[in-house]
Motif scaffolding. Structure first.
Motif, PDB file in Angstrom:
ATOM      1  N   SER A   1       4.963  13.012  21.832  1.00  0.00           N
ATOM      2  CA  SER A   1       5.727  12.871  20.589  1.00  0.00           C
ATOM      3  C   SER A   1       4.847  12.502  19.401  1.00  0.00           C
ATOM      4  O   SER A   1       5.226  12.741  18.261  1.00  0.00           O
ATOM      5  N   LEU A   2       3.663  11.930  19.635  1.00  0.00           N
ATOM      6  CA  LEU A   2       2.767  11.570  18.541  1.00  0.00           C
ATOM      7  C   LEU A   2       2.250  12.798  17.792  1.00  0.00           C
ATOM      8  O   LEU A   2       1.959  12.730  16.602  1.00  0.00           O
ATOM      9  N   ALA A   3       2.130  13.912  18.476  1.00  0.00           N
ATOM     10  CA  ALA A   3       1.597  15.130  17.862  1.00  0.00           C
ATOM     11  C   ALA A   3       2.665  15.921  17.112  1.00  0.00           C
ATOM     12  O   ALA A   3       2.344  16.683  16.195  1.00  0.00           O
ATOM     13  N   ASN A   4       3.913  15.758  17.470  1.00  0.00           N
ATOM     14  CA  ASN A   4       4.976  16.600  16.941  1.00  0.00           C
ATOM     15  C   ASN A   4       5.192  16.533  15.434  1.00  0.00           C
ATOM     16  O   ASN A   4       5.434  17.570  14.816  1.00  0.00           O
ATOM     17  N   PRO A   5       5.154  15.362  14.784  1.00  0.00           N
ATOM     18  CA  PRO A   5       5.415  15.360  13.334  1.00  0.00           C
ATOM     19  C   PRO A   5       4.469  16.267  12.547  1.00  0.00           C
ATOM     20  O   PRO A   5       4.901  16.998  11.648  1.00  0.00           O
ATOM     21  N   PHE A   6       3.185  16.264  12.894  1.00  0.00           N
ATOM     22  CA  PHE A   6       2.233  17.132  12.208  1.00  0.00           C
ATOM     23  C   PHE A   6       2.530  18.594  12.508  1.00  0.00           C
ATOM     24  O   PHE A   6       2.543  19.437  11.604  1.00  0.00           O
ATOM     25  N   PHE A   7       2.787  18.923  13.775  1.00  0.00           N
ATOM     26  CA  PHE A   7       3.067  20.307  14.146  1.00  0.00           C
ATOM     27  C   PHE A   7       4.303  20.845  13.430  1.00  0.00           C
ATOM     28  O   PHE A   7       4.329  22.000  13.009  1.00  0.00           O
ATOM     29  N   VAL A   8       5.312  20.018  13.285  1.00  0.00           N
ATOM     30  CA  VAL A   8       6.527  20.438  12.584  1.00  0.00           C
ATOM     31  C   VAL A   8       6.239  20.573  11.085  1.00  0.00           C
ATOM     32  O   VAL A   8       6.674  21.537  10.443  1.00  0.00           O
ATOM     33  N   LYS A  16      -1.281  28.313   5.028  1.00  0.00           N
ATOM     34  CA  LYS A  16      -0.207  27.947   4.101  1.00  0.00           C
ATOM     35  C   LYS A  16       0.037  26.444   4.063  1.00  0.00           C
ATOM     36  O   LYS A  16       0.904  25.977   3.339  1.00  0.00           O
ATOM     37  N   ALA A  17      -0.736  25.707   4.841  1.00  0.00           N
ATOM     38  CA  ALA A  17      -0.539  24.254   4.950  1.00  0.00           C
ATOM     39  C   ALA A  17      -1.149  23.537   3.745  1.00  0.00           C
ATOM     40  O   ALA A  17      -2.096  24.021   3.119  1.00  0.00           O
ATOM     41  N   TRP A  18      -0.622  22.358   3.462  1.00  0.00           N
ATOM     42  CA  TRP A  18      -1.048  21.576   2.305  1.00  0.00           C
ATOM     43  C   TRP A  18      -2.527  21.243   2.342  1.00  0.00           C
ATOM     44  O   TRP A  18      -3.190  21.228   1.317  1.00  0.00           O
ATOM     45  N   PHE A  19      -3.087  20.977   3.505  1.00  0.00           N
ATOM     46  CA  PHE A  19      -4.486  20.565   3.576  1.00  0.00           C
ATOM     47  C   PHE A  19      -5.429  21.728   3.284  1.00  0.00           C
ATOM     48  O   PHE A  19      -6.496  21.534   2.728  1.00  0.00           O
ATOM     49  N   TRP A  20      -5.021  22.952   3.646  1.00  0.00           N
ATOM     50  CA  TRP A  20      -5.860  24.098   3.325  1.00  0.00           C
ATOM     51  C   TRP A  20      -5.844  24.356   1.827  1.00  0.00           C
ATOM     52  O   TRP A  20      -6.878  24.678   1.228  1.00  0.00           O
ATOM     53  N   GLU A  21      -4.703  24.197   1.214  1.00  0.00           N
ATOM     54  CA  GLU A  21      -4.618  24.370  -0.243  1.00  0.00           C
ATOM     55  C   GLU A  21      -5.517  23.363  -0.963  1.00  0.00           C
ATOM     56  O   GLU A  21      -6.129  23.679  -1.976  1.00  0.00           O
ATOM     57  N   ALA A  22      -5.625  22.154  -0.424  1.00  0.00           N
ATOM     58  CA  ALA A  22      -6.461  21.127  -1.042  1.00  0.00           C
ATOM     59  C   ALA A  22      -7.953  21.417  -0.848  1.00  0.00           C
ATOM     60  O   ALA A  22      -8.766  21.094  -1.722  1.00  0.00           O
ATOM     61  N   ALA A  52       0.866  -1.174   0.000  1.00  0.00           N
ATOM     62  CA  ALA A  52       0.000   0.000   0.000  1.00  0.00           C
ATOM     63  C   ALA A  52       0.903   1.224   0.000  1.00  0.00           C
ATOM     64  O   ALA A  52       1.939   1.243   0.660  1.00  0.00           O
ATOM     65  N   GLY A  53       0.527   2.223  -0.757  1.00  0.00           N
ATOM     66  CA  GLY A  53       1.335   3.425  -0.828  1.00  0.00           C
ATOM     67  C   GLY A  53       1.410   4.121   0.520  1.00  0.00           C
ATOM     68  O   GLY A  53       0.417   4.245   1.217  1.00  0.00           O
ATOM     69  N   LYS A  54       2.588   4.521   0.893  1.00  0.00           N
ATOM     70  CA  LYS A  54       2.772   5.229   2.149  1.00  0.00           C
ATOM     71  C   LYS A  54       2.345   6.680   1.932  1.00  0.00           C
ATOM     72  O   LYS A  54       2.691   7.288   0.918  1.00  0.00           O
ATOM     73  N   PRO A  55       1.583   7.244   2.873  1.00  0.00           N
ATOM     74  CA  PRO A  55       1.162   8.632   2.699  1.00  0.00           C
ATOM     75  C   PRO A  55       2.370   9.548   2.572  1.00  0.00           C
ATOM     76  O   PRO A  55       3.396   9.344   3.222  1.00  0.00           O
ATOM     77  N   ASN A  56       2.237  10.542   1.724  1.00  0.00           N
ATOM     78  CA  ASN A  56       3.343  11.481   1.564  1.00  0.00           C
ATOM     79  C   ASN A  56       3.080  12.782   2.313  1.00  0.00           C
ATOM     80  O   ASN A  56       3.837  13.725   2.187  1.00  0.00           O
ATOM     81  N   LYS A  57       2.013  12.811   3.081  1.00  0.00           N
ATOM     82  CA  LYS A  57       1.693  13.962   3.921  1.00  0.00           C
ATOM     83  C   LYS A  57       1.542  13.490   5.365  1.00  0.00           C
ATOM     84  O   LYS A  57       1.168  12.361   5.621  1.00  0.00           O
ATOM     85  N   VAL A  58       1.826  14.385   6.281  1.00  0.00           N
ATOM     86  CA  VAL A  58       1.719  14.047   7.691  1.00  0.00           C
ATOM     87  C   VAL A  58       0.349  14.495   8.190  1.00  0.00           C
ATOM     88  O   VAL A  58      -0.053  15.638   7.976  1.00  0.00           O
ATOM     89  N   PHE A  59      -0.364  13.591   8.834  1.00  0.00           N
ATOM     90  CA  PHE A  59      -1.679  13.879   9.390  1.00  0.00           C
ATOM     91  C   PHE A  59      -1.570  14.041  10.898  1.00  0.00           C
ATOM     92  O   PHE A  59      -0.679  13.472  11.524  1.00  0.00           O
TER      93      PHE A  59
END
Length: 159
Positions: free
Chosen positions: A81-88, A132-138, A33-40
């Motif tokens: 630490s679970l929240a940090n990847p998205f925040f960064v 400016k985040a990717w999800f808002w652009e989408a 399965a394709g790995k997501p290329n965006k952080v949720f």
């Protein structure tokens, strides 16, 4: 059709070589399965607790470690630490130049300050960085046209 298997008794089972082992039929490789290329954002921490984590980084006043933030929000460092990847990824937090922790963005600092005055409207201070985040652009063009259900928004983000 089937390959005959010869069995022989060995003094030590570990002495059998690969050629003596019965051959297993090869199964076709499963498609990956394709790995997501965006952080949720994590679903393991409630939204309100994630906002608390952001405020804790701001309250720390410097590049904070997981332990610093965990002590402030009274959570385990592993959970924080679970929240940090998205925040960064969306630039609410930034890695410190020394590599020893994360620092709150200026918008998060403003959010923390506004939270002291009005908890209900404080999150508006995060809008400049989130716009400016990717999800808002989408989602932006679709939301400008019409309302979206949560399922519709998730489908758009998944695409």
């Amino acid at each position: 059709m089937s390959e005959a298997v010869k069995l022989r008794v060995a003094d030590d089972a570990t002495q059998q070589t690969a050629s003596e082992q019965p051959k297993q039929p090869q199964q076709p490789a499963k498609p990956q399965a394709g790995k997501p290329n965006k952080v949720f954002p994590t679903v393991r921490i409630s939204f309100s607790k994630q906002l608390d984590i952001l405020r804790a980084y701001a309250a720390a006043g410097r590049a904070a470690t997981l332990k610093d933030v965990a002590d402030i929000v009274q959570m385990a460092p592993q959970t924080v630490s679970l929240a940090n990847p998205f925040f960064v990824d969306v630039r609410l937090l930034q890695r410190s130049s020394e590599g020893a922790g994360l620092a709150a963005s200026p918008e998060v600092l403003e959010y923390q300050h506004a939270y002291e005055w009005d908890k209900d409207t404080a999150a508006y201070k995060l809008a400049p960085v989130l716009s400016k985040a990717w999800f808002w652009e989408a989602l932006q063009t679709r939301l400008a046209f019409d309302k979206l259900t949560e399922d519709q928004a998730i489908t758009i983000l998944a695409e």
